[in-house]
Motif scaffolding. Structure first.
Motif, short mmCIF file in Angstrom:
data_model
loop_
_atom_site.label_atom_id
_atom_site.label_comp_id
_atom_site.label_asym_id
_atom_site.label_seq_id
_atom_site.Cartn_x
_atom_site.Cartn_y
_atom_site.Cartn_z
N TRP A 5 1.02 -1.15 -0.22
CA TRP A 5 0.08 -0.17 0.02
C TRP A 5 0.60 1.24 0.08
N PRO A 8 -2.50 7.03 -2.13
CA PRO A 8 -2.73 7.20 -3.84
C PRO A 8 -2.45 8.65 -4.18
N TYR A 9 -2.04 8.57 -5.27
CA TYR A 9 -1.37 9.85 -5.90
C TYR A 9 -2.51 11.03 -5.98
N MET A 22 1.04 3.96 -12.52
CA MET A 22 -0.14 3.10 -12.73
C MET A 22 0.17 1.80 -11.80
N VAL A 25 -1.03 1.89 -8.49
CA VAL A 25 -2.57 1.84 -8.66
C VAL A 25 -2.74 0.33 -8.51
N ASN A 28 -1.98 -1.22 -5.13
CA ASN A 28 -3.14 -0.81 -3.87
C ASN A 28 -4.30 -1.64 -4.11
N ILE A 29 -4.77 -2.02 -5.42
CA ILE A 29 -5.74 -2.97 -5.62
C ILE A 29 -5.42 -4.16 -5.27
N PHE A 31 -3.50 -4.96 -2.63
CA PHE A 31 -3.35 -4.81 -1.39
C PHE A 31 -4.68 -4.91 -0.70
N ILE A 32 -5.71 -4.12 -1.22
CA ILE A 32 -6.85 -4.10 -0.75
C ILE A 32 -7.63 -5.76 -1.11
N THR A 71 0.27 -1.64 8.13
CA THR A 71 0.43 -0.50 7.41
C THR A 71 0.78 0.51 8.74
N LEU A 73 -2.17 1.93 9.46
CA LEU A 73 -3.15 3.31 9.09
C LEU A 73 -4.22 2.52 9.01
N GLY A 178 -10.54 -3.28 6.65
CA GLY A 178 -10.94 -2.08 5.64
C GLY A 178 -12.33 -1.74 5.77
N SER B 26 -7.95 7.65 -7.20
CA SER B 26 -7.29 7.55 -5.94
C SER B 26 -8.12 7.58 -4.76
N LEU B 32 -11.81 2.70 0.10
CA LEU B 32 -11.73 1.38 0.26
C LEU B 32 -10.54 0.81 1.44
N PHE B 33 -9.67 1.61 1.24
CA PHE B 33 -8.63 1.22 2.38
C PHE B 33 -9.03 1.54 3.82
N PRO B 35 -12.65 2.63 5.09
CA PRO B 35 -13.98 2.94 4.75
C PRO B 35 -14.79 3.55 6.17
N ARG B 37 -16.35 3.90 9.52
CA ARG B 37 -16.50 3.38 10.59
C ARG B 37 -16.33 3.65 11.91
#
Lengths: 178, 175
Positions: A5, A8-9, A22, A25, A28-29, A31-32, A71, A73, A178, B26, B32-33, B35, B37
């Protein structure tokens, strides 16, 4: 493992769309799609654990200890599923999770709540009690990096059995959510 | 707070790749990272509550009532973790969640199910037991915007004690 992760830019007019951007991106997809998670499952093939401590002690750390890169985060969910019993009625069981040998999930300090994050009375001697305990630890508790999680257990008196044999399933899971 | 989710674009040949369109991606990744809560945790520092009502009443709304902004497009998770007891053998403790002061989590109508969303029968008076549930409200039930959630409890008989001293209680609502 390096976590994929990255924040995002923030695009500006005239920014070139580069392969590197890219691919971030895409990372990150990914990672999720598969965020940090570790699960320890014992499918009835372990050894039952006997606990006599009235203060919280590690529950079979050789089996259940988890190290997981986070992370820092996102919130973190800890879940413990299984079964326990005490050979004496009117005793009280307690469970908690000790993180990084620094703080307990119940109190978020080095001193756990007296009953931990989950507690249950033993109403009938030897009766097996199902455990399904999960709580969410706020992200503010964590920095980016690898963290350790160990379930802890206590009994108010006599002998508590935590079942890992006898065809009983148990599981300890730690995951970013998440 | 403005929610960051935007329905992803259906790209077509020769679409312009603009900064706004890339920032929508972005922002959606950021959503999604992390959401929406809200988490309410009482870490043993509250006061134990007693409750004798046989109809659903607020369970320490001052501590547990929460508001959370939702997209209205995703299932909503409602998670509860708390310890209770009752002084009367064979009595039942019940719990539900009142949403927007209008519908119950158990029924998704303004009338709760008789047993709420979770219940337990007391097999030993005053024995401690954890009350846990972790369920989802289907997408589309709650519209986009801010919603309120309050746990409520009742008993069939006796006096329920809900523990906030010395134990952990946690109420979580989020997408």
């Amino acid at each position: 493992m390096t976590l994929l992760w990255t924040n995002p830019y923030s695009w500006e007019t005239g920014n070139p769309v580069t392969a590197d951007q890219m691919n971030k991106v895409n990372d990150n997809i990914r990672f999720i799609f598969a965020p940090p998670r570790k699960t320890i499952s014992i499918r009835g093939t372990g050894s039952n654990q006997s606990i006599t401590s009235a203060t919280l002690v590690a529950l079979d750390p050789a089996t259940y200890s988890i190290s997981l890169e986070l992370t820092g985060l996102r919130d973190v969910k800890v879940s413990l599923t299984g079964a326990l019993s005490n050979n004496t009625a009117n005793t009280l069981h307690g469970l908690d999770v000790f993180v990084d040998n620094l703080f307990y999930a119940s109190s978020l300090t080095a001193t756990p709540l007296s009953n931990g994050m989950w507690a249950n009375s033993q109403d009938i001697a030897g009766l097996i009690i199902a455990v399904n305990a999960s709580i969410i630890i706020p992200k503010a508790q964590f920095t980016a990096g690898t963290h350790t999680f160990v379930p802890y257990i206590r009994t108010s008196s006599n002998t508590l059995t935590w079942y890992e044999a006898s065809a009983i399933y148990s599981e300890f899971t730690v995951q970013e959510i998440g | 707070m403005a929610l960051l989710w935007t329905d992803p674009r259906d790209w077509v040949t020769e679409d312009t790749i603009s900064k706004d369109r890339l920032n929508d991606i972005s922002n959606d990744l950021s959503y999604l990272f992390n959401p929406s809560r809200k988490i309410i945790t009482v870490k043993g520092s509250g006061s134990n509550l007693t409750l004798t009502s046989t109809t659903f009443v607020d369970l320490d709304a001052a501590a547990f009532a929460l508001s959370v902004e939702l997209t209205g497009k995703r299932a909503v998770r409602v998670k509860w973790h708390g310890m209770w007891a009752n002084n009367t053998l064979n009595a039942f403790n019940y719990i539900d969640v009142l949403i927007d002061n209008s519908i119950y989590l158990s029924s998704l109508t303004n009338t709760s199910l008789a047993t709420g969303v979770h219940f337990a029968q007391i097999v030993t008076a005053n024995a401690y037991a954890y009350s846990d549930f972790d369920i989802y409200i289907p997408a589309g039930v709650l519209a986009a915007g801010t919603h309120t959630f309050k746990p409520q409890a009742k008993v069939s008989a006796g006096t329920m004690t809900f523990y906030e001293a010395g134990v952990l209680a946690q109420f979580v609502v989020g997408e």
